[in-house]
Design a protein around this motif. Structure first.
Motif, PDB file in Angstrom:
ATOM      1  N   ASN A  25      -6.652 -15.092   1.457  1.00 54.65           N
ATOM      2  CA  ASN A  25      -5.538 -14.325   2.028  1.00 54.65           C
ATOM      3  C   ASN A  25      -4.212 -14.579   1.316  1.00 54.65           C
ATOM      4  N   LEU A  26      -4.123 -15.659   0.538  1.00 59.77           N
ATOM      5  CA  LEU A  26      -2.904 -15.906  -0.226  1.00 59.77           C
ATOM      6  C   LEU A  26      -2.721 -14.877  -1.343  1.00 59.77           C
ATOM      7  N   LEU A  27      -3.799 -14.177  -1.685  1.00 61.76           N
ATOM      8  CA  LEU A  27      -3.726 -13.145  -2.717  1.00 61.76           C
ATOM      9  C   LEU A  27      -3.459 -11.761  -2.122  1.00 61.76           C
ATOM     10  N   THR A  28      -3.227 -11.704  -0.814  1.00 61.74           N
ATOM     11  CA  THR A  28      -3.038 -10.414  -0.153  1.00 61.74           C
ATOM     12  C   THR A  28      -1.960  -9.550  -0.800  1.00 61.74           C
ATOM     13  N   PRO A  29      -0.786 -10.090  -1.179  1.00 63.83           N
ATOM     14  CA  PRO A  29       0.229  -9.224  -1.791  1.00 63.83           C
ATOM     15  C   PRO A  29      -0.273  -8.511  -3.043  1.00 63.83           C
ATOM     16  N   LEU A  30      -0.955  -9.255  -3.919  1.00 61.36           N
ATOM     17  CA  LEU A  30      -1.484  -8.648  -5.138  1.00 61.36           C
ATOM     18  C   LEU A  30      -2.511  -7.573  -4.819  1.00 61.36           C
ATOM     19  N   PHE A  31      -3.468  -7.927  -3.969  1.00 60.88           N
ATOM     20  CA  PHE A  31      -4.541  -6.998  -3.649  1.00 60.88           C
ATOM     21  C   PHE A  31      -4.009  -5.749  -2.961  1.00 60.88           C
ATOM     22  N   ALA A  32      -3.163  -5.933  -1.953  1.00 59.99           N
ATOM     23  CA  ALA A  32      -2.670  -4.796  -1.182  1.00 59.99           C
ATOM     24  C   ALA A  32      -1.786  -3.887  -2.028  1.00 59.99           C
ATOM     25  N   ALA A  33      -0.916  -4.485  -2.837  1.00 59.64           N
ATOM     26  CA  ALA A  33      -0.034  -3.670  -3.676  1.00 59.64           C
ATOM     27  C   ALA A  33      -0.843  -2.856  -4.675  1.00 59.64           C
ATOM     28  N   ALA A  34      -1.799  -3.497  -5.350  1.00 59.58           N
ATOM     29  CA  ALA A  34      -2.621  -2.788  -6.326  1.00 59.58           C
ATOM     30  C   ALA A  34      -3.459  -1.707  -5.655  1.00 59.58           C
ATOM     31  N   MET A  35      -4.030  -2.025  -4.501  1.00 57.37           N
ATOM     32  CA  MET A  35      -4.861  -1.053  -3.797  1.00 57.37           C
ATOM     33  C   MET A  35      -4.051   0.176  -3.400  1.00 57.37           C
ATOM     34  N   MET A  36      -2.828  -0.036  -2.901  1.00 62.72           N
ATOM     35  CA  MET A  36      -2.027   1.096  -2.450  1.00 62.72           C
ATOM     36  C   MET A  36      -1.508   1.940  -3.618  1.00 62.72           C
ATOM     37  N   VAL A  37      -1.320   1.337  -4.778  1.00 58.79           N
ATOM     38  CA  VAL A  37      -0.975   2.131  -5.964  1.00 58.79           C
ATOM     39  C   VAL A  37      -2.126   3.084  -6.283  1.00 58.79           C
ATOM     40  N   HIS A  38      -3.354   2.560  -6.277  1.00 61.49           N
ATOM     41  CA  HIS A  38      -4.523   3.411  -6.525  1.00 61.49           C
ATOM     42  C   HIS A  38      -4.652   4.482  -5.445  1.00 61.49           C
ATOM     43  N   LEU A  39      -4.427   4.098  -4.190  1.00 65.21           N
ATOM     44  CA  LEU A  39      -4.568   5.055  -3.091  1.00 65.21           C
ATOM     45  C   LEU A  39      -3.508   6.150  -3.199  1.00 65.21           C
ATOM     46  N   GLY A  44       7.365  -7.551  -1.137  1.00 68.16           N
ATOM     47  CA  GLY A  44       8.589  -6.816  -1.357  1.00 68.16           C
ATOM     48  C   GLY A  44       9.315  -7.250  -2.611  1.00 68.16           C
ATOM     49  N   LEU A  45       9.120  -8.499  -3.020  1.00 71.55           N
ATOM     50  CA  LEU A  45       9.765  -9.015  -4.218  1.00 71.55           C
ATOM     51  C   LEU A  45       8.993  -8.673  -5.486  1.00 71.55           C
ATOM     52  N   PHE A  46       7.672  -8.562  -5.402  1.00 69.73           N
ATOM     53  CA  PHE A  46       6.849  -8.428  -6.607  1.00 69.73           C
ATOM     54  C   PHE A  46       6.021  -7.150  -6.667  1.00 69.73           C
ATOM     55  N   LEU A  47       6.194  -6.252  -5.700  1.00 68.02           N
ATOM     56  CA  LEU A  47       5.387  -5.038  -5.710  1.00 68.02           C
ATOM     57  C   LEU A  47       5.587  -4.245  -6.984  1.00 68.02           C
ATOM     58  N   ASP A  48       6.819  -4.126  -7.453  1.00 68.81           N
ATOM     59  CA  ASP A  48       7.062  -3.337  -8.653  1.00 68.81           C
ATOM     60  C   ASP A  48       6.372  -3.941  -9.870  1.00 68.81           C
ATOM     61  N   ASP A  49       6.321  -5.280  -9.953  1.00 69.16           N
ATOM     62  CA  ASP A  49       5.609  -5.917 -11.060  1.00 69.16           C
ATOM     63  C   ASP A  49       4.121  -5.576 -11.002  1.00 69.16           C
ATOM     64  N   VAL A  50       3.551  -5.651  -9.798  1.00 71.70           N
ATOM     65  CA  VAL A  50       2.130  -5.330  -9.627  1.00 71.70           C
ATOM     66  C   VAL A  50       1.873  -3.869  -9.957  1.00 71.70           C
ATOM     67  N   ALA A  51       2.719  -2.987  -9.402  1.00 75.09           N
ATOM     68  CA  ALA A  51       2.526  -1.549  -9.612  1.00 75.09           C
ATOM     69  C   ALA A  51       2.629  -1.186 -11.090  1.00 75.09           C
ATOM     70  N   GLU A  52       3.558  -1.798 -11.777  1.00 79.66           N
ATOM     71  CA  GLU A  52       3.731  -1.503 -13.205  1.00 79.66           C
ATOM     72  C   GLU A  52       2.494  -1.862 -14.005  1.00 79.66           C
ATOM     73  N   VAL A  53       1.892  -3.009 -13.686  1.00 82.50           N
ATOM     74  CA  VAL A  53       0.675  -3.421 -14.386  1.00 82.50           C
ATOM     75  C   VAL A  53      -0.453  -2.430 -14.102  1.00 82.50           C
TER      76      VAL A  53
END
Length: 240
Positions: A210-224, A95-104
């Motif tokens: 699993n510590l990378l879950t936020p990065l992976f999930a956020a990036a995956m859902m942007v693509h989806l 929730g804190l970093f999703l926008d950073d991930v999505a922007e990239v």
């Protein structure tokens, strides 16, 4: 579409463009888990240890090893408790970093598309905290089901698949839509989002990774979200 989104997200995890957000996300997740470990341990010491200490003096001397057994059992219990909290911790970090991930992801994979708008910080925090509670409740139910043979592992994947899929997809969609529109889109594609959530849950089940879950999930859902949006627009384009 789901496998392609997962493949694209996994391929971006260690890219140079992700380095800054990777370090911030991983660092905060580890710090949060360490804080939770000490918090849970202190809570256990406060609640259980006085009772154990009160019991041991009344027992024969040869039973002093019960204290050691109790400590080992407590350590195992703490580790299991922390493992169950990985899901909600990763959710609130996202929730804190999703926008950073999505922007990239948007800049590197969809440079010709209109960029998304960051969810207002206060609203993003409220949504993340709200979801934190929902995931804790869901995982508590999954913990209870651990005692039911045949459904324990399935419960972990079903609960986290649904909750994580919903959380990350709606956050990604809200960069381009209102909150209600994002929820409506998630409902229209509930099966696809749930299956994508199961992929995230499988990622979450792998220790260390699993510590990378936020990065992976956020990036995956942007693509989806991009893929589902394009799929919804195709019929309209064909009719035109």
């Amino acid at each position: 579409m789901i496998l392609e989104a997962a493949r694209s997200a996994a391929g971006q995890l260690f890219s140079p463009e992700f380095r800054a957000v990777f370090l911030k996300t991983l660092g905060l997740t580890i710090l949060a888990l360490i804080a939770l470990w000490f918090g849970i341990r202190e809570l256990f010491d406060w609640l259980a240890m006085p009772w154990i200490d009160a019991m041991l003096p009344g027992l024969p001397a040869w039973t002093g090893w019960l204290g050691l057994i109790a400590a080992v059992v407590a350590g195992i219990g703490l580790a299991l408790g922390l493992a169950l909290l990985v899901a909600p911790v990763t959710a609130i970090v996202a929730g804190l970093f999703l926008d950073d991930v999505a922007e990239v992801v948007e800049k590197t994979s969809y440079p010709a598309d209109r960029p998304g708008q960051a969810v207002p910080a206060l609203r993003a925090m409220v949504l993340a905290i709200k979801f934190f509670g929902v995931v804790i409740l869901g995982n508590f139910v999954a913990l209870l089901l651990l005692f039911v043979p045949g459904v324990n592992i399935g419960a972990f994947f079903l609960v986290n698949g649904y909750l994580l899929g919903r959380e990350f997809f709606e956050f990604a969609a809200m960069r381009f839509r209102s909150e209600q529109d994002a929820k409506d889109m998630r409902r229209r594609h509930a099966g696809t989002v749930f299956l994508a959530g199961l992929v995230v849950a499988a990622f979450l089940a792998v220790p260390i990774l699993n510590l990378l879950t936020p990065l992976f999930a956020a990036a995956m859902m942007v693509h989806l979200h991009k893929g589902l949006t394009a799929a919804e627009l195709r019929p309209a384009t064909a009719r035109a």
